[in-house]
Write a protein that holds these residues in place. Structure first.
Motif, PDB file in Angstrom:
ATOM      1  N   ASP A   2      42.782  66.920  15.985  1.00 47.13           N
ATOM      2  CA  ASP A   2      43.367  66.507  17.252  1.00 47.13           C
ATOM      3  C   ASP A   2      43.080  67.553  18.315  1.00 47.13           C
ATOM      4  O   ASP A   2      42.574  68.639  18.035  1.00 47.13           O
ATOM      5  N   PHE A   3      43.424  67.217  19.554  1.00 45.79           N
ATOM      6  CA  PHE A   3      43.264  68.138  20.670  1.00 45.79           C
ATOM      7  C   PHE A   3      44.592  68.770  21.042  1.00 45.79           C
ATOM      8  O   PHE A   3      45.655  68.174  20.836  1.00 45.79           O
ATOM      9  N   VAL A   4      44.538  69.959  21.632  1.00 44.97           N
ATOM     10  CA  VAL A   4      45.676  70.530  22.343  1.00 44.97           C
ATOM     11  C   VAL A   4      45.343  70.513  23.828  1.00 44.97           C
ATOM     12  O   VAL A   4      44.271  70.969  24.249  1.00 44.97           O
ATOM     13  N   GLU A   5      46.250  69.962  24.613  1.00 39.68           N
ATOM     14  CA  GLU A   5      46.126  69.964  26.062  1.00 39.68           C
ATOM     15  C   GLU A   5      47.044  71.037  26.624  1.00 39.68           C
ATOM     16  O   GLU A   5      48.246  71.029  26.353  1.00 39.68           O
ATOM     17  N   VAL A   6      46.484  71.974  27.374  1.00 38.29           N
ATOM     18  CA  VAL A   6      47.269  72.979  28.085  1.00 38.29           C
ATOM     19  C   VAL A   6      47.285  72.586  29.555  1.00 38.29           C
ATOM     20  O   VAL A   6      46.237  72.566  30.207  1.00 38.29           O
ATOM     21  N   ARG A   7      48.464  72.247  30.037  1.00 34.50           N
ATOM     22  CA  ARG A   7      48.622  71.824  31.433  1.00 34.50           C
ATOM     23  C   ARG A   7      49.075  73.030  32.250  1.00 34.50           C
ATOM     24  O   ARG A   7      50.162  73.571  32.015  1.00 34.50           O
ATOM     25  N   VAL A   8      48.243  73.447  33.178  1.00 29.87           N
ATOM     26  CA  VAL A   8      48.483  74.656  33.960  1.00 29.87           C
ATOM     27  C   VAL A   8      48.857  74.285  35.391  1.00 29.87           C
ATOM     28  O   VAL A   8      48.145  73.508  36.036  1.00 29.87           O
ATOM     29  N   GLN A   9      49.967  74.843  35.862  1.00 26.65           N
ATOM     30  CA  GLN A   9      50.343  74.706  37.261  1.00 26.65           C
ATOM     31  C   GLN A   9      49.937  75.991  37.977  1.00 26.65           C
ATOM     32  O   GLN A   9      50.399  77.080  37.621  1.00 26.65           O
ATOM     33  N   ALA A  10      49.053  75.870  38.971  1.00 25.95           N
ATOM     34  CA  ALA A  10      48.540  77.046  39.661  1.00 25.95           C
ATOM     35  C   ALA A  10      47.968  76.647  41.007  1.00 25.95           C
ATOM     36  O   ALA A  10      47.432  75.549  41.155  1.00 25.95           O
ATOM     37  N   PRO A  11      48.052  77.529  42.016  1.00 27.58           N
ATOM     38  CA  PRO A  11      47.390  77.250  43.295  1.00 27.58           C
ATOM     39  C   PRO A  11      45.885  77.234  43.118  1.00 27.58           C
ATOM     40  O   PRO A  11      45.339  77.842  42.190  1.00 27.58           O
ATOM     41  N   ALA A  39      43.462  71.963  30.427  1.00 29.26           N
ATOM     42  CA  ALA A  39      42.404  72.525  29.602  1.00 29.26           C
ATOM     43  C   ALA A  39      42.574  72.002  28.178  1.00 29.26           C
ATOM     44  O   ALA A  39      43.708  71.862  27.698  1.00 29.26           O
ATOM     45  N   TYR A  40      41.450  71.718  27.507  1.00 28.64           N
ATOM     46  CA  TYR A  40      41.507  71.103  26.186  1.00 28.64           C
ATOM     47  C   TYR A  40      40.747  71.938  25.164  1.00 28.64           C
ATOM     48  O   TYR A  40      39.692  72.504  25.461  1.00 28.64           O
ATOM     49  N   ILE A  41      41.309  71.963  23.955  1.00 25.77           N
ATOM     50  CA  ILE A  41      40.689  72.702  22.861  1.00 25.77           C
ATOM     51  C   ILE A  41      41.079  72.010  21.555  1.00 25.77           C
ATOM     52  O   ILE A  41      42.132  71.356  21.477  1.00 25.77           O
ATOM     53  N   GLY A  42      40.257  72.112  20.537  1.00 24.93           N
ATOM     54  CA  GLY A  42      40.606  71.562  19.237  1.00 24.93           C
ATOM     55  C   GLY A  42      41.859  72.221  18.686  1.00 24.93           C
ATOM     56  O   GLY A  42      42.068  73.435  18.867  1.00 24.93           O
ATOM     57  N   GLU A  43      42.688  71.447  18.020  1.00 30.72           N
ATOM     58  CA  GLU A  43      43.972  71.981  17.550  1.00 30.72           C
ATOM     59  C   GLU A  43      43.766  73.190  16.642  1.00 30.72           C
ATOM     60  O   GLU A  43      44.546  74.159  16.687  1.00 30.72           O
ATOM     61  N   GLY A  44      42.741  73.168  15.823  1.00 32.64           N
ATOM     62  CA  GLY A  44      42.500  74.277  14.912  1.00 32.64           C
ATOM     63  C   GLY A  44      42.112  75.561  15.612  1.00 32.64           C
ATOM     64  O   GLY A  44      42.228  76.655  15.033  1.00 32.64           O
ATOM     65  N   ASP A  45      41.629  75.457  16.851  1.00 35.98           N
ATOM     66  CA  ASP A  45      41.213  76.642  17.609  1.00 35.98           C
ATOM     67  C   ASP A  45      42.272  77.109  18.604  1.00 35.98           C
ATOM     68  O   ASP A  45      42.068  78.113  19.294  1.00 35.98           O
ATOM     69  N   PHE A  46      43.379  76.384  18.673  1.00 37.96           N
ATOM     70  CA  PHE A  46      44.410  76.722  19.658  1.00 37.96           C
ATOM     71  C   PHE A  46      45.172  77.982  19.243  1.00 37.96           C
ATOM     72  O   PHE A  46      45.659  78.097  18.127  1.00 37.96           O
ATOM     73  N   ILE A  71      47.490  66.163  21.461  1.00 32.21           N
ATOM     74  CA  ILE A  71      47.108  64.770  21.676  1.00 32.21           C
ATOM     75  C   ILE A  71      46.431  64.287  20.395  1.00 32.21           C
ATOM     76  O   ILE A  71      45.344  64.740  20.039  1.00 32.21           O
ATOM     77  N   THR A  72      47.079  63.405  19.682  1.00 36.29           N
ATOM     78  CA  THR A  72      46.549  62.925  18.412  1.00 36.29           C
ATOM     79  C   THR A  72      45.561  61.790  18.634  1.00 36.29           C
ATOM     80  O   THR A  72      45.567  61.123  19.674  1.00 36.29           O
ATOM     81  N   ARG A  73      44.723  61.579  17.654  1.00 36.22           N
ATOM     82  CA  ARG A  73      43.778  60.468  17.731  1.00 36.22           C
ATOM     83  C   ARG A  73      44.526  59.140  17.856  1.00 36.22           C
ATOM     84  O   ARG A  73      44.069  58.216  18.507  1.00 36.22           O
ATOM     85  N   GLN A  74      45.696  59.076  17.252  1.00 34.19           N
ATOM     86  CA  GLN A  74      46.437  57.827  17.246  1.00 34.19           C
ATOM     87  C   GLN A  74      46.876  57.406  18.642  1.00 34.19           C
ATOM     88  O   GLN A  74      46.849  56.228  18.975  1.00 34.19           O
ATOM     89  N   ASN A  75      47.305  58.380  19.465  1.00 32.32           N
ATOM     90  CA  ASN A  75      47.831  57.979  20.775  1.00 32.32           C
ATOM     91  C   ASN A  75      46.875  58.252  21.933  1.00 32.32           C
ATOM     92  O   ASN A  75      47.215  58.051  23.085  1.00 32.32           O
ATOM     93  N   TRP A  76      45.643  58.682  21.610  1.00 33.82           N
ATOM     94  CA  TRP A  76      44.686  58.934  22.687  1.00 33.82           C
ATOM     95  C   TRP A  76      44.362  57.665  23.458  1.00 33.82           C
ATOM     96  O   TRP A  76      44.290  57.656  24.680  1.00 33.82           O
ATOM     97  N   ASN A  77      44.148  56.565  22.740  1.00 32.97           N
ATOM     98  CA  ASN A  77      43.846  55.303  23.413  1.00 32.97           C
ATOM     99  C   ASN A  77      44.905  54.942  24.435  1.00 32.97           C
ATOM    100  O   ASN A  77      44.601  54.513  25.549  1.00 32.97           O
ATOM    101  N   ALA A  78      46.173  55.102  24.062  1.00 31.81           N
ATOM    102  CA  ALA A  78      47.253  54.779  24.986  1.00 31.81           C
ATOM    103  C   ALA A  78      47.206  55.669  26.217  1.00 31.81           C
ATOM    104  O   ALA A  78      47.468  55.222  27.339  1.00 31.81           O
TER     105      ALA A  78
END
Length: 276
Positions: A2-11, A39-46, A71-78
């Motif tokens: 799966d992916f890890v999404e890091v959501r960054v708030q920044a100017p 930013a996105y990275i594979g879960e194993g590399d997070f 973000i799992t493969r299961q809910n990515w489509n949604a």
């Protein structure tokens, strides 16, 4: 995986720096938004400590914040189905999902089911690459698409007349998705292959190379791309910011690749070089 999404708030002035910093620690896909970027990275590399360290360097320079989620493969489509809207690029190319209505009066149509892959045309780099492709003669050409994602650039190459396309990516589900999208668009002359630059070792030269990846991979692997490009043929790069164009050009020059032109959007770049 799966992916890890890091959501960054920044100017904006810090967001570009943070993207570069996160790219150094393995993040290879970024999407801008109104608050900053994801930013996105594979879960194993997070590594949460690596993110925390990057963010700590810029404390006090602006309003910063971040959070992450898997973000799992299961809910990515949604996720993408909820947010994916039809797109028109350069008033010539329609990019849509199968459930969207087909627009009229455009030269080219690409139907994309992104699943776990990135590259629907909505990100600046993909749209810029397609705009540059429209300026390149693909008729009868052999094309390499490195970091193919959904396969959208490979499909565009076929629509522009390419006779053969090799689409390469390091993620298994991405290769599977690109193959499905190629079939959806009736592109029988696209081969989707799993791997990185090492899978090119025994390949014949390509007439056109498309490489929409990220700055670090482009700099590391440019020698291999250049070795497969005949004299006078174009290579299109994207996946980096405008301030990195000089680094890309400097490395390209070492391998007899000459800058021709570039497009920018929201500080992202797609540049065209040719082989001397």
């Amino acid at each position: 995986m799966d992916f890890v999404e890091v959501r960054v708030q920044a100017p904006r002035e810090l967001a570009d720096i943070l993207v570069a910093e996160l790219a150094e620690v393995g993040y290879d896909t970024f999407e801008d938004n109104d608050e900053g970027f994801c930013a996105y990275i594979g879960e194993g590399d997070f590594n949460p400590d690596a993110v925390a360290e990057v963010m700590s360097r810029y404390e006090g320079l602006g309003e910063l914040g971040y959070e992450h989620r898997v973000i799992t493969r299961q809910n990515w489509n949604a996720e993408w189905e909820k947010n994916f809207q039809p797109l028109i690029i350069a008033d010539r190319v329609s990019v849509r999902a199968p459930f969207h209505e087909k627009p009229e009066g455009l030269e080219y149509e690409i139907v994309i089911m992104p699943r776990m892959s990135f590259g629907t045309g909505h990100h600046e780099t993909t749209a810029l690459m397609i705009e540059n492709q429209l300026d390149i003669d693909h008729a009868g050409k052999r094309v390499l698409d490195m970091g193919c994602g959904t396969g959208i650039l490979a499909i565009m190459a076929v629509h522009l007349g390419a006779k053969e396309v090799l689409a390469v990516d390091v993620e298994p589900w991405t290769v599977e998705n690109a193959a499905d999208n190629a079939a959806e668009n009736n592109c029988t002359n696209i081969e989707c292959r799993l791997g990185g630059v090492e899978v090119l070792e025994r390949e014949a030269p390509f007439d056109i190379i498309l490489a929409n990846i990220n700055r670090n991979v482009l700099l590391e692997d440019m020698h291999a791309y250049a070795a497969l490009l005949p004299q006078g043929r174009p290579i299109l790069f994207s996946g980096f910011y405008q301030e990195d164009l000089s680094k890309i050009e400097a490395e390209a020059t070492k391998h007899a690749l000459v800058y021709q032109s570039h497009r920018t959007k929201n500080n992202w770049v797609s540049a065209i070089f040719t082989k001397l």
